[in-house]
Every structure is written in C-alpha cells, then in structure tokens.
Design a protein around this motif. Structure first.
Motif, PDB file in Angstrom:
ATOM      1  N   PRO A   1     -43.827 -28.787 -27.101  1.00 37.07           N
ATOM      2  CA  PRO A   1     -44.690 -27.804 -27.811  1.00 37.07           C
ATOM      3  C   PRO A   1     -44.519 -28.449 -29.305  1.00 37.07           C
ATOM      4  O   PRO A   1     -43.642 -28.665 -29.700  1.00 37.07           O
ATOM      5  CB  PRO A   1     -43.996 -26.520 -27.581  1.00 37.07           C
ATOM      6  CG  PRO A   1     -43.204 -26.659 -26.276  1.00 37.07           C
ATOM      7  CD  PRO A   1     -42.954 -28.244 -26.323  1.00 37.07           C
ATOM      8  N   LEU A   2     -45.827 -28.068 -30.019  1.00 38.57           N
ATOM      9  CA  LEU A   2     -45.816 -28.387 -31.331  1.00 38.57           C
ATOM     10  C   LEU A   2     -45.982 -27.278 -32.092  1.00 38.57           C
ATOM     11  O   LEU A   2     -46.866 -26.249 -31.917  1.00 38.57           O
ATOM     12  CB  LEU A   2     -47.166 -29.397 -31.618  1.00 38.57           C
ATOM     13  CG  LEU A   2     -47.104 -30.543 -31.131  1.00 38.57           C
ATOM     14  CD1 LEU A   2     -48.378 -31.573 -31.054  1.00 38.57           C
ATOM     15  CD2 LEU A   2     -46.107 -31.631 -31.473  1.00 38.57           C
ATOM     16  N   ARG A   3     -45.289 -27.137 -33.322  1.00 32.80           N
ATOM     17  CA  ARG A   3     -45.141 -25.906 -34.235  1.00 32.80           C
ATOM     18  C   ARG A   3     -46.589 -25.868 -35.019  1.00 32.80           C
ATOM     19  O   ARG A   3     -47.152 -26.862 -35.609  1.00 32.80           O
ATOM     20  CB  ARG A   3     -44.057 -25.976 -35.189  1.00 32.80           C
ATOM     21  CG  ARG A   3     -44.153 -25.004 -36.346  1.00 32.80           C
ATOM     22  CD  ARG A   3     -42.960 -24.983 -37.209  1.00 32.80           C
ATOM     23  NE  ARG A   3     -41.631 -24.605 -36.534  1.00 32.80           N
ATOM     24  CZ  ARG A   3     -40.848 -25.646 -35.951  1.00 32.80           C
ATOM     25  NH1 ARG A   3     -40.939 -26.899 -36.220  1.00 32.80           N
ATOM     26  NH2 ARG A   3     -39.631 -25.209 -35.383  1.00 32.80           N
ATOM     27  N   LEU A   4     -47.437 -24.864 -34.626  1.00 33.26           N
ATOM     28  CA  LEU A   4     -48.729 -24.754 -35.089  1.00 33.26           C
ATOM     29  C   LEU A   4     -48.925 -24.652 -36.542  1.00 33.26           C
ATOM     30  O   LEU A   4     -49.798 -25.320 -37.120  1.00 33.26           O
ATOM     31  CB  LEU A   4     -49.725 -23.708 -34.495  1.00 33.26           C
ATOM     32  CG  LEU A   4     -51.208 -23.596 -34.244  1.00 33.26           C
ATOM     33  CD1 LEU A   4     -51.578 -24.884 -33.633  1.00 33.26           C
ATOM     34  CD2 LEU A   4     -51.750 -22.479 -33.707  1.00 33.26           C
ATOM     35  N   SER A   5     -47.977 -24.071 -37.061  1.00 31.94           N
ATOM     36  CA  SER A   5     -47.912 -23.511 -38.488  1.00 31.94           C
ATOM     37  C   SER A   5     -47.024 -24.559 -39.641  1.00 31.94           C
ATOM     38  O   SER A   5     -46.794 -24.552 -40.555  1.00 31.94           O
ATOM     39  CB  SER A   5     -47.384 -22.193 -38.840  1.00 31.94           C
ATOM     40  OG  SER A   5     -46.049 -21.936 -38.148  1.00 31.94           O
TER      41      SER A   5
ATOM     42  N   LEU B   1     -48.920 -34.504 -36.605  1.00 30.97           N
ATOM     43  CA  LEU B   1     -49.188 -33.942 -37.862  1.00 30.97           C
ATOM     44  C   LEU B   1     -50.353 -32.763 -37.625  1.00 30.97           C
ATOM     45  O   LEU B   1     -51.366 -33.532 -37.246  1.00 30.97           O
ATOM     46  CB  LEU B   1     -49.464 -34.855 -39.107  1.00 30.97           C
ATOM     47  CG  LEU B   1     -49.476 -34.185 -40.322  1.00 30.97           C
ATOM     48  CD1 LEU B   1     -48.115 -33.810 -40.713  1.00 30.97           C
ATOM     49  CD2 LEU B   1     -49.785 -35.422 -41.461  1.00 30.97           C
ATOM     50  N   LEU B   2     -49.959 -31.882 -37.970  1.00 32.47           N
ATOM     51  CA  LEU B   2     -51.114 -30.783 -37.827  1.00 32.47           C
ATOM     52  C   LEU B   2     -51.423 -30.272 -39.180  1.00 32.47           C
ATOM     53  O   LEU B   2     -50.583 -29.700 -39.965  1.00 32.47           O
ATOM     54  CB  LEU B   2     -50.732 -29.517 -37.089  1.00 32.47           C
ATOM     55  CG  LEU B   2     -50.488 -29.722 -35.692  1.00 32.47           C
ATOM     56  CD1 LEU B   2     -49.705 -30.721 -35.185  1.00 32.47           C
ATOM     57  CD2 LEU B   2     -50.415 -28.307 -34.726  1.00 32.47           C
ATOM     58  N   LEU B   3     -52.785 -30.477 -39.510  1.00 30.14           N
ATOM     59  CA  LEU B   3     -53.368 -30.195 -40.790  1.00 30.14           C
ATOM     60  C   LEU B   3     -54.413 -29.097 -40.893  1.00 30.14           C
ATOM     61  O   LEU B   3     -55.354 -29.075 -39.987  1.00 30.14           O
ATOM     62  CB  LEU B   3     -53.782 -31.258 -41.462  1.00 30.14           C
ATOM     63  CG  LEU B   3     -52.804 -32.588 -41.661  1.00 30.14           C
ATOM     64  CD1 LEU B   3     -53.538 -33.668 -42.105  1.00 30.14           C
ATOM     65  CD2 LEU B   3     -51.795 -32.325 -42.601  1.00 30.14           C
TER      66      LEU B   3
ATOM     67  N   ASP C   1     -56.448 -29.854 -37.646  1.00 29.89           N
ATOM     68  CA  ASP C   1     -56.755 -31.108 -37.143  1.00 29.89           C
ATOM     69  C   ASP C   1     -55.279 -31.765 -36.803  1.00 29.89           C
ATOM     70  O   ASP C   1     -54.370 -31.568 -37.363  1.00 29.89           O
ATOM     71  CB  ASP C   1     -57.256 -32.195 -38.144  1.00 29.89           C
ATOM     72  CG  ASP C   1     -58.715 -32.174 -38.425  1.00 29.89           C
ATOM     73  OD1 ASP C   1     -59.371 -31.460 -37.656  1.00 29.89           O
ATOM     74  OD2 ASP C   1     -59.407 -32.769 -39.437  1.00 29.89           O
ATOM     75  N   VAL C   2     -55.451 -32.197 -35.512  1.00 30.20           N
ATOM     76  CA  VAL C   2     -54.092 -32.860 -34.835  1.00 30.20           C
ATOM     77  C   VAL C   2     -54.232 -34.121 -34.883  1.00 30.20           C
ATOM     78  O   VAL C   2     -55.111 -34.776 -34.155  1.00 30.20           O
ATOM     79  CB  VAL C   2     -53.906 -31.993 -33.396  1.00 30.20           C
ATOM     80  CG1 VAL C   2     -52.602 -32.775 -32.837  1.00 30.20           C
ATOM     81  CG2 VAL C   2     -54.145 -30.531 -33.246  1.00 30.20           C
ATOM     82  N   LEU C   3     -53.029 -34.868 -35.356  1.00 23.77           N
ATOM     83  CA  LEU C   3     -52.988 -36.541 -35.501  1.00 23.77           C
ATOM     84  C   LEU C   3     -51.819 -36.850 -35.069  1.00 23.77           C
ATOM     85  O   LEU C   3     -50.779 -36.191 -34.681  1.00 23.77           O
ATOM     86  CB  LEU C   3     -52.970 -36.849 -37.099  1.00 23.77           C
ATOM     87  CG  LEU C   3     -54.300 -36.536 -37.939  1.00 23.77           C
ATOM     88  CD1 LEU C   3     -54.641 -34.939 -38.141  1.00 23.77           C
ATOM     89  CD2 LEU C   3     -53.891 -37.225 -39.461  1.00 23.77           C
ATOM     90  N   LEU C   4     -51.855 -38.307 -34.520  1.00 23.74           N
ATOM     91  CA  LEU C   4     -50.967 -38.587 -33.738  1.00 23.74           C
ATOM     92  C   LEU C   4     -50.792 -39.931 -34.358  1.00 23.74           C
ATOM     93  O   LEU C   4     -51.807 -41.064 -34.324  1.00 23.74           O
ATOM     94  CB  LEU C   4     -51.205 -38.988 -32.159  1.00 23.74           C
ATOM     95  CG  LEU C   4     -50.247 -39.913 -31.338  1.00 23.74           C
ATOM     96  CD1 LEU C   4     -48.823 -39.260 -31.411  1.00 23.74           C
ATOM     97  CD2 LEU C   4     -50.782 -39.939 -29.812  1.00 23.74           C
TER      98      LEU C   4
ATOM     99  N   VAL D   1     -46.097 -27.830 -41.375  1.00 21.40           N
ATOM    100  CA  VAL D   1     -46.551 -28.847 -42.544  1.00 21.40           C
ATOM    101  C   VAL D   1     -46.138 -30.112 -42.435  1.00 21.40           C
ATOM    102  O   VAL D   1     -46.708 -30.970 -43.137  1.00 21.40           O
ATOM    103  CB  VAL D   1     -46.654 -28.141 -43.790  1.00 21.40           C
ATOM    104  CG1 VAL D   1     -47.607 -26.979 -43.853  1.00 21.40           C
ATOM    105  CG2 VAL D   1     -45.190 -27.903 -44.101  1.00 21.40           C
ATOM    106  N   ASP D   2     -45.123 -30.107 -41.663  1.00 16.57           N
ATOM    107  CA  ASP D   2     -44.241 -31.502 -41.807  1.00 16.57           C
ATOM    108  C   ASP D   2     -44.618 -32.286 -40.704  1.00 16.57           C
ATOM    109  O   ASP D   2     -45.018 -31.576 -39.561  1.00 16.57           O
ATOM    110  CB  ASP D   2     -42.662 -31.201 -41.907  1.00 16.57           C
ATOM    111  CG  ASP D   2     -42.648 -30.816 -43.571  1.00 16.57           C
ATOM    112  OD1 ASP D   2     -42.897 -31.261 -44.394  1.00 16.57           O
ATOM    113  OD2 ASP D   2     -41.385 -30.044 -43.358  1.00 16.57           O
TER     114      ASP D   2
END
Length: 271
Positions: A129-133, A146-148, A156-159, A135-136
């Motif tokens: 799971p990825l922390r939706l909130s 990275l979630l921006l 936006d979800v970046l890999l 910033v790091d």
C-alpha cells in the motif's frame, strides 16, 4: 461472497484485524496468486463486472483479470473483512505523457488512520500500500513511488519519476466502470484488444506470457523465450500462473470480439 474461499485462493488465513499489516499482507498475496491478464478478450468471453461472476472467474475458476475485475473484487473482499475500501477512477498516462480517457483504470483507496492506495490490477505497480497523503518518495520492491497533488485536486502517481496514472479523489461504485470495461474489451482502439498478456510478480522479479513469448525478469535481468508449441504455451500458463486453460487464447486480430454463447461467463493494464 465466500470469504474463506477467496482467502484460500490467495493462500491467506482469515486476519484477526483490519489494519495496515493485514492490508499489506493481503495485497502481496493477491499479486502473487492472481495474475493480471486479458485472456477473456482473446478467448471470446464476455467480461462481466457482476460480483458473483467475478467471484466465479477469479476464485472458483482460478483465473485472473484486468483492473476493473481484480480491484473490483478485491475491494469487496476488503470490505467483508472490515476495511473501509472504495474504488476510484484514474486516467493512465500514455508513453507520450498525455492522459488516457476518464475511468481508464480503477484503483482502491483504503481508509485507516490515513488513506492508502492499493492496486492489484495495473500490471507492474506497487506491491505494498502507498500512503495517499504522503509527500515524500515511498520505497517499494517495484521501485520508488511519488504521489503528487494536481491543481485540480487529483493525485498523480509516479514510479521512478515516470507518471503512471492520475487518480480521482471521489469514490465510485463498480457499476460506473461498466461502459469503459465494455470499450476496453471490444474496441479495436483499446490496448487490451491489441495485445495479449498474462503477468504476475515473483520473489525475484516478474514473469509475463505474451502470446507465445515467455518473459522472465530475475534480479533485473530480462530473458525472453519463444515457446515453440501450443503444448508448451499451455504448460506455461499452468506452471507460471496456475491457469488450467482448456483452450488457448487467439492472438490479437484473429478472433471476432464477440462473446461465445457456450461459455460459462456469458452473462463485462499490463504496463
């Protein structure tokens, strides 16, 4: 839904608590046990998003599916286990950086003490799971995510620095995805009608069967093998993905994109 039957499909025991550790374990088990695949399209099977049909396909017939199927059913399992889990639409970034259509993808958001992004239906993606909130950057076996926040309020979800998809914050029922699932499974313009794939992560990388080409990545080293016979392809589906196919999917362009009336499913991303 028979929860115990679904957990057995994942080789997982019924959890004691609906917490982050359980969520992480179930996501890992789902990705390992249930392949991302679009074989139904190339077997002439109708793709249904009805929960009972999905349960029969993924759990009882031990198949996989694409995003709407996999995340749709997994979200239902999580809710049965006490999680607050909702589906969210996403637009997938194309290789040229432009966005695909709305509802191009379905992902899951789970509310614990904070919201978490869970996705078992995007091909190569986060195993945890990825922390939706957050910033790091978030480290995962598949890379750095990275979630921006976007100016419009989406995410936006970046890999590894490459945009994967743009996630909506609003919740959606699975029924909202039915029209796009039909388009994805029937349109000549769809990525899924133009490709044939079956893929899952392994402890050392990933294994993918695309038509007759078996692709294994082990510790970052990619190896491709062309399987010479139908018997070899059928065996690869069984050994690598646990799929007991009675017939092989037909390569793209060689099958009418209409459902077979005699198939039990008649009743609607590998990156």
């Amino acid at each position: 839904m028979n929860v115990d039957e679904y957990l057995a499909r994942l080789n997982a025991e019924r959890p004691a608590a609906a917490d982050l550790a359980t969520l992480r374990h179930l996501q890992e088990r789902h990705l390992a046990a249930v392949p991302f695949e679009n074989l139904s399209i190339h077997l002439g099977e109708h793709v249904s998003l009805a929960e009972d049909v999905l349960f029969d396909k993924i759990v009882r017939r031990r198949r996989g599916g694409f995003c709407y199927e996999l995340n749709g059913l997994f979200a239902a399992l999580l809710r049965e286990l006490g999680f607050t889990a909702s589906l969210h639409a996403a637009q997938v970034f194309r290789p040229d950086g432009t966005l695909g259509p709305p509802l191009d993808h379905a992902a899951i958001v789970v509310e614990l003490a904070e919201p978490w992004l869970v996705d078992v239906g995007f091909g190569r993606f986060a195993r945890h799971p990825l922390r939706l909130s957050g910033v790091d950057a978030q480290s995962d076996p598949e890379g750095e995510f990275l979630l921006l926040d976007t100016p419009d309020g989406d995410i936006d979800v970046l890999l590894d620095g490459k945009p994967q998809y743009r996630l909506e914050r609003r919740r959606r029922p699975l029924a909202d995805f039915v029209p796009m699932a039909w388009w994805q499974s029937t349109s000549p313009e769809s990525h899924f009608t133009r490709s044939l794939t079956c893929s899952r992560p392994t402890s050392q990388g990933r294994v993918t069967l695309s038509g007759s080409k078996l692709i294994e990545t082990v510790d970052g080293v990619r190896n491709e093998v062309e399987l010479p016979t139908e018997a070899a392809i059928r065996m690869a589906y069984r050994v690598y993905f646990g799929l007991p196919l009675t017939r092989l999917p037909t390569p793209p362009g060689e099958i009418p994109l209409t459902p077979r009336a005699d198939h039990p499913d008649t009743a609607v991303h590998a990156q």
